[in-house]
Design a protein around this motif. Structure first.
Motif, short mmCIF file in Angstrom:
data_model
loop_
_atom_site.label_atom_id
_atom_site.label_comp_id
_atom_site.label_asym_id
_atom_site.label_seq_id
_atom_site.Cartn_x
_atom_site.Cartn_y
_atom_site.Cartn_z
N ARG A 110 0.82 -1.20 0.00
CA ARG A 110 0.00 0.00 0.00
C ARG A 110 0.85 1.25 0.00
O ARG A 110 1.97 1.25 0.52
N LEU A 115 -5.62 11.57 4.13
CA LEU A 115 -6.84 11.59 3.30
C LEU A 115 -6.64 12.49 2.09
O LEU A 115 -6.37 13.69 2.24
N VAL A 142 -3.83 3.19 -2.60
CA VAL A 142 -3.57 4.20 -1.58
C VAL A 142 -4.36 3.91 -0.31
O VAL A 142 -5.57 3.67 -0.36
N ALA A 143 -3.64 3.87 0.80
CA ALA A 143 -4.30 3.75 2.11
C ALA A 143 -4.28 5.13 2.74
O ALA A 143 -3.21 5.69 3.01
N GLN A 144 -5.50 5.66 2.96
CA GLN A 144 -5.57 7.03 3.45
C GLN A 144 -5.76 7.08 4.96
O GLN A 144 -6.72 6.53 5.48
N ALA A 145 -4.84 7.74 5.60
CA ALA A 145 -4.97 7.91 7.04
C ALA A 145 -5.62 9.24 7.34
O ALA A 145 -5.72 10.10 6.46
N ILE D 169 -9.75 3.92 11.45
CA ILE D 169 -8.93 4.60 10.44
C ILE D 169 -7.45 4.50 10.79
O ILE D 169 -6.59 4.39 9.92
N SER D 173 -6.75 2.31 7.98
CA SER D 173 -6.85 3.51 7.15
C SER D 173 -8.15 3.54 6.36
O SER D 173 -9.12 2.90 6.76
N ASN D 174 -8.15 4.26 5.30
CA ASN D 174 -9.40 4.57 4.62
C ASN D 174 -9.21 4.25 3.15
O ASN D 174 -8.70 5.06 2.39
N ILE D 175 -9.61 3.04 2.78
CA ILE D 175 -9.47 2.62 1.39
C ILE D 175 -10.86 2.43 0.82
O ILE D 175 -11.60 1.58 1.30
#
Ligand SMILES: Nc1ncnc2c1ncn2[C@@H]1O[C@H](COP(=O)(O)OP(=O)(O)OP(=O)(O)O)[C@@H](O)[C@H]1O
Ligand SMILES: Nc1ncnc2c1ncn2[C@@H]1O[C@H](COP(=O)(O)OP(=O)(O)OP(=O)(O)O)[C@@H](O)[C@H]1O
Ligand code: MOO
Ligand SMILES: [Mg+2]
Ligand SMILES: [Mg+2]
Lengths: 231, 231, 361, 231, 361
Positions: A110, A115, A142-145, D169, D173-175
């Motif tokens: 990843r 975000l 993409v892993a959004q924190a 999160i 995280s936010n995928i």
């Protein structure tokens, strides 16, 4: 006097140092509320008793300015930052160009970012990848924190092999290697604007804003890896 | 020992205790009343009330915090009114207590409600035949028999209030000495490089306090249960 | 005077009961599941019947027609439940005091010490109900109801968990309540001797309906009714205490005929009730001599009633109508028929102490 | 109607439901077991277990999320082991369910425990004299009589799982489509100026779903209570 | 054979009870709070006594000395609790079936239909306990215990909530369990007639201690003991059924003397037990004639025992020792003393049906 400063949480360390020096020098006292820029901006909209706002997100400062919540003429860009590509553990540097095969680098792994549509570091990172034409290749990975530090933690723990974070954060984390820096023109300028807020008038406000521009503050910011905007 | 934490951290610990205590103490009567109404009465809108009580659990804390800000902020409809009679929540520790109380409310109500539902209606009837009005039956039969559940609910709420972060920081920001609770302080530490060890200390304090509270509640509840069960 | 008129339908059981209870103690009598507890719960206000009217004198507790539904706590009851229902979180003493708290300050009260002593629960006062035996719980429950300064007592089999000795100690107390304190009492019991001793009125229930009601003597003495099975039939006589003899016997005057009982508490001149169970009476055509039985009542057969396997003979004596339950064979051997003169032999001691009661309302 | 929300939002709703459902379903057996152990057994370390169960309530969610990351990430001690047998939590919806389950666990356990404590030991004894082993007594007496509490606990946990944000999160995280639950999406919307209306839509969806779940649980619990109480 | 040896201290009450119960039904008899339920709970394994040993034959349930503490569910008990303790979440039928579920598949079982009919709970099967009357609950609880295929029955006042008619229906069932099924039964009761009818052995408890134990006939017939107060004294005779007469009487042979009872179920040749309560016997020096009483037993006074207010006379007759409770005045008038010949007049029907039992173990 007591001055209440609303500041983005990513400045915690630098402001702690500045607070101590400023109070010792001037006899004023500071109360610094550290939170996400969006939360602080909303609170200011709702009449928070804040005197100074330092945002990590120019967008929120724009919003406040449009609503007339800033003391006209007091806004200025305090800090610059840059975003970098980091890798977990030791890694060889790469050249960040449109030719970079980021997807191949990631493999199954990843790419950790903040975000990409909401948090400044993520927005800047996405903009850069788009400029470079890499975004479509890696978007799905993409892993959004929810903030830069969380993205950094994902890489530091090895859960994500690569990530995009601020240079300031990357420098201080031992578990990661900076493998490349995104060119400043690949994304909108990364600035931390500061301003005096219109709601209250504490004489010492101006004093503090001046102090932020001064050499002592500059040294403190630089120690934390920020680039202070020349003015 | 005392300088194991800095004065600001001690202030955060003291504040968290105060906030959690008042969050629980002030909401307990309403919690008991609501639990009783949900357990024993049927009235139009009961399911709506039940839903509203659970809202803070369902919504992301940021949303709850934001709604509190909009409602109880100085510019909010309720906050404005209360402001006139001198009650201010915005950016005060009282606001932190309000946020913590609201977030903990569903937990408290559920625990108490379950206990009330477990009280045998036949004993309440016995009280009524002996001349106790519904209020007195409640005070002399239902309430004492519900004590273990009330203790459980209060302690659950206390623990939650000690840990509450999202709604609090969104509603009342993170002002040292005013609204910077342990979780907010931890958050600020975690936003910058090198803050982990300071954060860890606060985590330990927080855990210790909450464990102590838990232990006391267990002992209390045991004592009550013994009284009801046997000698 | 308690008047009750109730209609209520559970799924599978319908209550449809009317009765008028004159002052004194009214026993609800009937088989398990006949609706006794349901009636008492309605009087207490714990069950709201589909339709009904309940009044104590002119104090209306319930009148569904007119929308009167007094809350239980306004009815000022002392309800002794079939299952004790003590408050588990309170000590025995606190349980006992509970009702007094809510009673009007000027209501006539029983003395706590007296009640505690009577019920033998002194050593238990500091315990909690969880640490009591079944009978102890029931005794505390009786005390709790009595001490609440009630205007009406409801007792649902209050003595069934108790041993004979304890019962014999508590029964006179209910008598006193009935007679001296003048409280209306609605009392569920399965025991004929309890009924005979306590009841002013008996209401017999069957399957949710009142099948018979009347004065205790009438119901228990009517060979046609025998609601409790033939064994329980018996006459209830009202007699006057004459003298206490030195050898421990009390002589009573039963309408001119002498009747001897083991010493009883009431002094000469008092009127008391005695029950003579039908199965305790022996009949003889000639006056028997040299028997240990001291009581022989002479009379004339009023009616011979053939039951299953036995015959109940009603004899009019100077003391009143007495019932005798004898075998068909004996009835034939003695050639009993209406109008025949007979002697009823009653063993002194078979008029049991728990069958003697002070005469009530 | 369907285009009231974009496909990404619908995906977030579907994912949240899946996450919350599995968070509750998978943790329920352990929750019941833990509640029973805390209610009816005494063993060394009982208070410690009790404390651990409550930890997620006491700690700021970020800390819990971080601890999950360290433990259940692919590089973590437990996560590594599970990885070998093909169970992966990191960056998967399963991880979101794990985070939600952990955060909701104390609520579930408390509710069930209170119900178990309310079951009359005398009935369990009656079961034992009739030949039922402790396990059977539990299954045939305690468990059915505890059903209202279990329903309450499960629904409380479900609501919490629907609203959980911080730990989720931080951990996964936010995928989009994988770990982007409703709260993550709401959070993202709230970070940018003008995102409130999009956030509001999701809030409404979230509230509707949770209210429906609540209503169903109330009806279920009522039915169980009726069965136990009367006909 | 059940052997029990228990020591246990509550605050305020100490149990210290030893007894051996031979096969058959053992009644625990004693005042409220004397420790009966505590003993039964220990046998059931619900109370772990400080010290003790409990064995059924050579099957050891408890031996604190050797660390044997069988769990309740391994003891295979049918425990009828003092308070019904039905499972509120199960229907009556499910309650009844509960125990059978856990019984070994090959254990001898009672027939569900039979038990349901006997207890009169057929119409209640689909209800839940919350919708039952007090007596109905108790009957279901009895059924539940009986249907669990137990090896030992514990019954704590199982009939006290029931009316006489219902009691009379259920009693024979316990007799059958005692005699045919050969189950050891430990039974708490306050009723002397229940004791006389059912008990093989009586264990009398007082304040946590066993003050007396022995065969039912011995304990009930001993004028020195009278644990239940003088009123309850009486003789228990074992007699043989001779013939059933057409007029509804059964003739019995009591050691050569004829005894007449209303028709009983057992056929000729069967041995049954009858109880003759002391207060139901009249004495006469001369043989009386022309009485409705059919049973006259001749004998010799064995002992004259002066009690309070009354005298208990033990008479040795051909049928066995019979007790008579008469007044002191009568005893003096008849000049009763050891060795004097007397006639004991027993009213036929005063030997009540509930006092007749098939002879057990
Ligand atoms: N948990 C306890 N703690 C203290 N005392 C107790 C406890 N349980 C019972 N007792 C006492 O032990 C004594 C015996 O109780 P038990 O229940 O065995 O009486 P019982 O003979 O069955 O009486 P009853 O006929 O009234 O049911 C009573 O005095 C009771 O108060
Ligand atoms: N909630 C209910 N729903 C349905 N039937 C009920 C309910 N409560 C009681 N009943 C039925 O009503 C009838 C009368 O019950 P009640 O308790 O009045 O009997 P009772 O005369 O007091 O009997 P007992 O002597 O056994 O206590 C019983 O058949 C019982 O099963
Ligand atoms: O302090 Mo920020 O706005 O979360 O980078
Ligand atoms: Mg009843
Ligand atoms: Mg008992």
């Amino acid at each position: 006097d007591e001055i209440t400063v609303f500041a983005a949480a990513s400045m915690t360390n630098a402001l702690a140092e500045i607070e101590e020096n400023f109070e010792a020098e001037t006899g004023h006292s500071l109360a610094i509320s550290l939170a996400g820029s969006s939360a602080l901006a909303r609170q200011i909209q709702q009449g928070a008793p804040a005197d100074i706002f330092i945002s990590a997100n120019p967008g929120w400062m724009d919003t406040l300015e449009q609503e007339g919540l800033l003391e006209p003429g007091t806004r200025f860009d305090l800090l610059n930052n840059s975003i970098v590509l980091i890798a977990a553990g030791d890694a060889d540097p790469v050249e960040i160009t449109p030719d970079l095969d980021l997807a191949a680098l990631l493999g199954e792994g990843r790419l950790a970012m903040a975000l990409v549509d909401a948090v400044p570091a993520g927005i800047y990172g996405k903009a850069s990848l788009e400029t470079l034409g890499l975004w479509d290749d890696v978007e799905a990975q993409v892993a959004q924190a929810d903030n830069v530090r969380a993205a950094l933690a994902l890489v530091a723990t090895g859960e994500a092999p690569y990530g995009i974070v601020y240079a300031t954060d990357a420098a201080a984390e031992e578990g990661v290697t900076v493998v490349g820096t995104f060119l400043a023109d690949s994304h909108p300028p990364i600035v931390y604007p500061a301003a005096d807020l219109a709601n209250r008038d504490v004489p010492a406000e101006a004093e503090f804003l001046d102090y932020l521009k001064g050499d002592e503050a500059r040294a403190a910011f630089e120690r934390q890896g920020f680039v202070v905007v020349a003015n | 020992m005392l300088d194991w934490l800095g004065p600001e951290e001690w202030a955060a610990v003291a504040l968290s205790l105060r906030v959690a205590f008042w969050a629980v103490a002030a909401s307990l009567p309403l919690g008991i009343f609501t639990a009783y109404a949900l357990a024993r009465w049927s009235f139009p809108g009961k399911q709506l009330l039940n839903g509203i009580v659970h809202l803070p659990l369902i919504l992301p804390p940021v949303v709850t915090g934001y709604m509190l800000l909009l409602t109880f902020g100085v510019k909010g409809p309720v906050g404005g009114l209360l402001n006139e009679i001198g009650i201010v929540f915005a950016f005060r520790w009282t606001g932190a207590a309000l946020a913590a109380g609201v977030m903990a409310f569903p937990l408290m109500v559920r625990a108490i409600r379950l206990s009330i539902e477990a009280v045998d209606v036949k004993l309440e009837q016995a009280g009524a035949t002996l001349g106790a009005s519904p209020l007195w039956v409640f005070l002399t039969v239902t309430l004492p028999m519900t004590l273990p559940g009330i203790v459980a609910g209060a302690i659950l709420a206390f623990a939650k209030a000690m840990g509450e972060f999202g709604a609090t920081i969104t509603f009342v920001s993170n002002i040292p000495g005013q609204t910077r609770t342990i979780p907010s302080a931890i958050y600020a530490f975690l936003q910058v490089p090198g803050g982990e060890s300071s954060a860890l200390k606060l985590v330990l304090v927080s855990v210790t306090v909450a464990m102590a509270a838990l232990l006391i509640s267990e002992i209390l509840a045991r004592r009550v249960a013994d009284r009801v069960g046997g000698k | 005077m308690l008047s009750v008129d109730l209609h209520h339908a559970f799924s599978g059981f319908t209550l449809d009961a009317q009765f008028e209870a004159p002052p004194g103690l009214t026993v609800l009598f009937g088989a398990s599941g006949s609706g006794k507890t349901t009636v008492i719960n309605a009087v207490a206000g714990l069950l709201m019947p589909d339709r009904g009217r309940i009044a104590v004198g002119d104090w209306m507790l319930l009148d569904t027609g007119r929308g009167v539904r007094l809350k239980p706590h306004r009815r000022r009851l002392g309800y002794i439940f079939q299952e004790a229902r003590l408050f588990p979180h309170l000590s025995v003493k606190q349980n006992l005091k509970y009702g007094a708290w809510f009673a009007p300050k000027d209501a006539p009260r029983e003395d706590m010490g007296r009640v505690v002593e009577l019920l033998g629960i002194g050593p238990l006062l500091e315990r909690r109900p969880g640490a009591l035996s079944g009978g102890e719980k029931q005794r505390v429950a009786i005390g709790r109801a009595l001490l609440s300064a009630p205007r009406l007592i409801l007792a649902d089999e209050p003595l069934s968990a108790l041993d004979e000795t304890r019962k014999a100690e508590i029964l006179p107390y209910f008598e006193r309540l009935r007679d001296e304190v003048d409280l209306p009492i609605l009392y569920v019991s399965h025991s004929a001797s309890e009924v005979a001793r306590l009841a002013t009125t008996v209401v017999v229930m069957e399957d949710g309906k009142v099948v018979r009601q009347g004065a205790a003597a009438e119901i228990l003495g009517d060979p046609d009714v025998l609601p409790m099975g033939a064994r329980e039939a018996g006459a209830v006589l009202t007699v006057t205490v004459k003298t206490h003899h030195a050898d421990g016997l009390t002589e009573l005057d039963a309408g001119g005929e002498p009747l001897f009982l083991p010493q009883i508490a009431q002094g000469p001149g008092h009127r008391v009730r005695v029950r003579i169970a039908a199965h305790d009476v022996i009949l003889s055509r000639s006056r028997p001599e040299g028997l240990s039985a001291l009581n022989i009542l002479s009379g004339v057969v009023h009616q011979v009633h053939r039951g299953e396997g036995a015959v109940i003979v009603a004899i009019d004596t100077g003391a009143g109508r007495v019932l005798a339950r004898i075998t068909l064979r004996s009835a034939q051997a003695l050639e009993l028929a209406t109008g025949v003169a007979v002697h009823a032999i009653v063993k002194t001691v078979s008029v049991a102490s728990s069958d003697i009661g002070a005469v009530g309302g």
